[in-house]
Design a protein around this motif. Structure first.
Motif, short mmCIF file in Angstrom:
data_model
loop_
_atom_site.label_atom_id
_atom_site.label_comp_id
_atom_site.label_asym_id
_atom_site.label_seq_id
_atom_site.Cartn_x
_atom_site.Cartn_y
_atom_site.Cartn_z
N SER A 41 0.90 -1.51 0.31
CA SER A 41 0.01 0.17 -0.05
C SER A 41 0.61 0.93 0.02
O SER A 41 0.33 2.41 -0.75
CB SER A 41 -1.16 -0.72 1.38
N MET A 42 2.19 1.06 0.47
CA MET A 42 3.14 2.14 0.43
C MET A 42 2.97 3.22 -0.84
O MET A 42 3.19 3.48 -1.35
CB MET A 42 4.28 2.07 1.58
N ALA A 43 3.27 1.57 -1.28
CA ALA A 43 4.13 1.37 -3.01
C ALA A 43 2.83 1.71 -3.88
O ALA A 43 3.55 2.54 -4.62
CB ALA A 43 5.02 0.24 -3.31
N ALA A 44 1.97 1.93 -3.12
CA ALA A 44 1.17 2.34 -4.57
C ALA A 44 0.55 3.40 -5.02
O ALA A 44 0.85 3.82 -5.12
CB ALA A 44 0.00 1.51 -4.00
N GLY A 45 0.65 3.80 -2.77
CA GLY A 45 0.70 5.15 -2.22
C GLY A 45 1.99 6.36 -2.93
O GLY A 45 1.17 7.54 -4.22
N LEU A 46 2.74 5.90 -3.00
CA LEU A 46 3.88 6.34 -3.65
C LEU A 46 4.04 6.42 -4.71
O LEU A 46 3.99 7.94 -5.91
CB LEU A 46 4.66 5.71 -3.26
#
Length: 187
Positions: A41-46
């Motif tokens: 989810s962090m990678a998708a947000g970035l």
């Protein structure tokens, strides 16, 4: 008078049998899954943030012509890495330099502050034949590093402004300053 009923005696206490400690299995697996979901989810947000910045045209220091395409390619690469498809490609390394630029209008230089984003525009001086050429943008969205304080005596030759730009953009700025008058617009 009635006689009260006898009260039953409490049973004798018995000891707790000895047993091995209870061990719960599989807890580490759940923790790993939770961390993996958090990373995804962090990678998708970035990736979404990078795509939004690329779409809005908010570039980083030293954005020159063609930088929008590089930003979109980086956003696509980040989105591909977030889905877990292979290793991420090496990011293009950009070397930033501080380029001194002499702009024609001293009063404009007094408006600038460290961290401001500006576009640098080159307008060719009048040629001997009297023809005037159009202005062109040499650098887009570059960051102002500093403005030297010697603006009082700069009325004749313009004002010196230090800009943080990519190395190739610095070369373009130096070339444009030899035969054109430079101006800046705030972004």
């Amino acid at each position: 008078m009635p006689v009260p009923a006898p009260v039953a005696a409490a049973p004798a206490p018995c000891g707790v049998p000895a047993f091995d400690p209870l061990r719960v299995r599989g807890g580490g697996h759940r923790l790993r899954r939770a961390l993996l979901r958090r990373r995804r989810s962090m990678a998708a947000g970035l990736a979404v943030t990078a795509a939004a910045l690329a779409a809005s045209g908010a570039g980083g220091p030293g954005v020159a012509a063609g930088a929008e395409e590089r930003a979109e390619a980086a956003a696509r690469a980040a989105a591909g890495g977030a889905s877990g498809a292979g290793a991420q490609p090496d990011a293009e390394k950009v070397e930033l330099v501080v380029a001194p630029v002499r702009i024609a209008d001293v009063e404009t230089a007094r408006l600038l502050r460290h961290g401001d984003r500006v576009d640098v525009i080159a307008a060719a001086s009048h040629s001997p034949s009297g023809a005037e050429s159009d202005a062109r943008v040499v650098a887009k969205g570059v960051m102002v590093e500093s403005i030297p304080r010697a603006l009082e005596n700069a009325a004749e030759g313009g004002a010196l402004v230090l800009l943080t730009v990519e190395r190739d953009v610095a070369a373009e700025l130096a070339g444009a300053s030899t035969n054109s008058r430079l101006a800046v617009t705030l972004c």
